[in-house]
Design a protein around this motif. Structure first.
Motif, PDB file in Angstrom:
ATOM      1  N   ILE A 106      54.719  29.560  45.796  1.00 51.05           N
ATOM      2  CA  ILE A 106      53.388  29.918  46.300  1.00 51.05           C
ATOM      3  C   ILE A 106      53.040  31.353  45.912  1.00 51.05           C
ATOM      4  O   ILE A 106      51.924  31.652  45.457  1.00 51.05           O
ATOM      5  N   ILE A 107      54.001  32.263  46.085  1.00 56.29           N
ATOM      6  CA  ILE A 107      53.790  33.672  45.714  1.00 56.29           C
ATOM      7  C   ILE A 107      53.490  33.795  44.225  1.00 56.29           C
ATOM      8  O   ILE A 107      52.593  34.529  43.801  1.00 56.29           O
ATOM      9  N   LEU A 108      54.252  33.045  43.409  1.00 59.89           N
ATOM     10  CA  LEU A 108      54.056  33.088  41.959  1.00 59.89           C
ATOM     11  C   LEU A 108      52.664  32.587  41.587  1.00 59.89           C
ATOM     12  O   LEU A 108      51.981  33.186  40.735  1.00 59.89           O
ATOM     13  N   ILE A 109      52.222  31.509  42.223  1.00 58.97           N
ATOM     14  CA  ILE A 109      50.884  30.964  41.944  1.00 58.97           C
ATOM     15  C   ILE A 109      49.807  31.973  42.310  1.00 58.97           C
ATOM     16  O   ILE A 109      48.837  32.184  41.569  1.00 58.97           O
ATOM     17  N   ILE A 110      49.970  32.629  43.464  1.00 60.66           N
ATOM     18  CA  ILE A 110      48.996  33.648  43.902  1.00 60.66           C
ATOM     19  C   ILE A 110      48.926  34.789  42.897  1.00 60.66           C
ATOM     20  O   ILE A 110      47.845  35.261  42.525  1.00 60.66           O
ATOM     21  N   LEU A 111      50.097  35.240  42.432  1.00 59.77           N
ATOM     22  CA  LEU A 111      50.127  36.344  41.462  1.00 59.77           C
ATOM     23  C   LEU A 111      49.463  35.946  40.147  1.00 59.77           C
ATOM     24  O   LEU A 111      48.760  36.749  39.524  1.00 59.77           O
ATOM     25  N   ILE A 112      49.685  34.691  39.739  1.00 60.10           N
ATOM     26  CA  ILE A 112      49.056  34.216  38.496  1.00 60.10           C
ATOM     27  C   ILE A 112      47.538  34.198  38.636  1.00 60.10           C
ATOM     28  O   ILE A 112      46.812  34.627  37.740  1.00 60.10           O
ATOM     29  N   TRP A 113      47.041  33.729  39.781  1.00 59.61           N
ATOM     30  CA  TRP A 113      45.590  33.688  39.999  1.00 59.61           C
ATOM     31  C   TRP A 113      44.990  35.094  40.052  1.00 59.61           C
ATOM     32  O   TRP A 113      43.885  35.327  39.567  1.00 59.61           O
ATOM     33  N   ILE A 114      45.727  36.013  40.666  1.00 62.65           N
ATOM     34  CA  ILE A 114      45.256  37.405  40.691  1.00 62.65           C
ATOM     35  C   ILE A 114      45.170  37.967  39.278  1.00 62.65           C
ATOM     36  O   ILE A 114      44.193  38.635  38.911  1.00 62.65           O
ATOM     37  N   LEU A 115      46.203  37.678  38.478  1.00 65.27           N
ATOM     38  CA  LEU A 115      46.214  38.146  37.099  1.00 65.27           C
ATOM     39  C   LEU A 115      45.053  37.547  36.313  1.00 65.27           C
ATOM     40  O   LEU A 115      44.362  38.260  35.558  1.00 65.27           O
ATOM     41  N   ILE A 116      44.812  36.249  36.488  1.00 64.53           N
ATOM     42  CA  ILE A 116      43.695  35.583  35.793  1.00 64.53           C
ATOM     43  C   ILE A 116      42.362  36.211  36.211  1.00 64.53           C
ATOM     44  O   ILE A 116      41.480  36.447  35.382  1.00 64.53           O
ATOM     45  N   ALA A 117      42.209  36.480  37.509  1.00 63.14           N
ATOM     46  CA  ALA A 117      40.963  37.063  38.017  1.00 63.14           C
ATOM     47  C   ALA A 117      40.721  38.449  37.438  1.00 63.14           C
ATOM     48  O   ALA A 117      39.601  38.796  37.051  1.00 63.14           O
ATOM     49  N   VAL A 118      41.795  39.248  37.362  1.00 65.82           N
ATOM     50  CA  VAL A 118      41.668  40.607  36.809  1.00 65.82           C
ATOM     51  C   VAL A 118      41.281  40.556  35.339  1.00 65.82           C
ATOM     52  O   VAL A 118      40.387  41.275  34.888  1.00 65.82           O
ATOM     53  N   VAL A 119      41.959  39.700  34.570  1.00 70.71           N
ATOM     54  CA  VAL A 119      41.648  39.579  33.133  1.00 70.71           C
ATOM     55  C   VAL A 119      40.231  39.081  32.936  1.00 70.71           C
ATOM     56  O   VAL A 119      39.492  39.590  32.085  1.00 70.71           O
TER      57      VAL A 119
END
Length: 242
Positions: A14-27
């Protein structure tokens, strides 16, 4: 111990998925912001792009390299110098004592020809004397003038001076984009010629020499963004620089 690791696995996923979504949002945000700034890319040989680029002269580069401006906060001396490109000697009434009278109407008309009908300014609010140069009929005239409320004109003295071609500007159009404005990225540097070589200057004063080169075919370390916007008369004029 093994059971404990299995219990942590879903949490880590779950933490990994959240971090990936944050990264996608920033990019995605950075890409949207960058594309919004750049706008639609224009070809450098586009007729409008070339016309607007050719309207930027060496004095513009010198002024814009020192500060950021927009249409309504340009220095008064610069407004007058640029407007002089749209005046002739017939627009000025010269006297026998090296004096002159320049009507407010003539100057106002020339400024609006140079910067468009939407420019907002009031030269009457300038305090003291305006010291400027006018390029007219292949002559450079040094004017010192002030506004005379009684005559509704600018009055003062002038002298003809030599054209200073010692300090030169090398520039090149690097990029053109379009948003609600046409934006030109212009690379530039200042230089002087000496002993068949070129002295590259730190700024337009050329008091500090950065390096001496044999050819001007060198990289542009400096650039400015000049934006032109369509005015109420459907013509593009200077809007701002950065």
């Amino acid at each position: 111990m093994k059971h404990s690791r299995n219990r942590l696995t879903p949490f880590l996923v779950i933490i990994l998925i959240i971090l990936i979504w944050i990264l996608i949002a920033v990019v995605a945000y950075k890409l949207m912001h960058r594309n919004a700034f750049k706008g639609t890319k224009l070809k450098l040989d586009d007729d409008l792009v070339q016309e607007l680029y050719n309207s930027v002269n060496d004095e513009d580069i010198i002024l814009f390299s020192n500060n950021k401006y927009d249409l309504n906060n340009l220095p008064g001396e610069y407004l007058i110098r640029k407007a002089s490109l749209y005046m002739t000697l017939e627009d000025i009434e010269f006297t026998n004592s090296m004096g002159f009278i320049l009507s407010y109407e003539s100057l106002d008309s020339a400024i609006k020809m140079a910067f468009g009908p939407d420019i907002k300014y009031n030269l009457k609010n300038f305090n003291g004397e305006v010291d400027t140069y006018l390029e007219m009929d292949e002559k450079r005239l040094h004017f010192k003038m002030h506004y005379d409320d009684t005559l509704n004109s600018y009055v003062g003295s002038y002298e003809e001076v030599a054209l200073d071609e010692n300090i030169k500007v090398k520039r090149e159009l690097l990029r053109a984009t379009k948003t609600d404005t046409v934006n030109l990225r212009i690379g530039y540097f200042f230089y002087k010629e000496k002993d068949n070589k070129y002295q590259i200057c730190k700024d337009a004063s050329c008091k500090k020499i950065v390096k001496t080169v044999d050819s001007l075919d060198i990289d542009y370390d400096n650039y400015i963004e000049v934006s032109m916007k369509k005015a109420s008369d459907e013509v593009y004029y200077y809007y701002q620089n950065s």
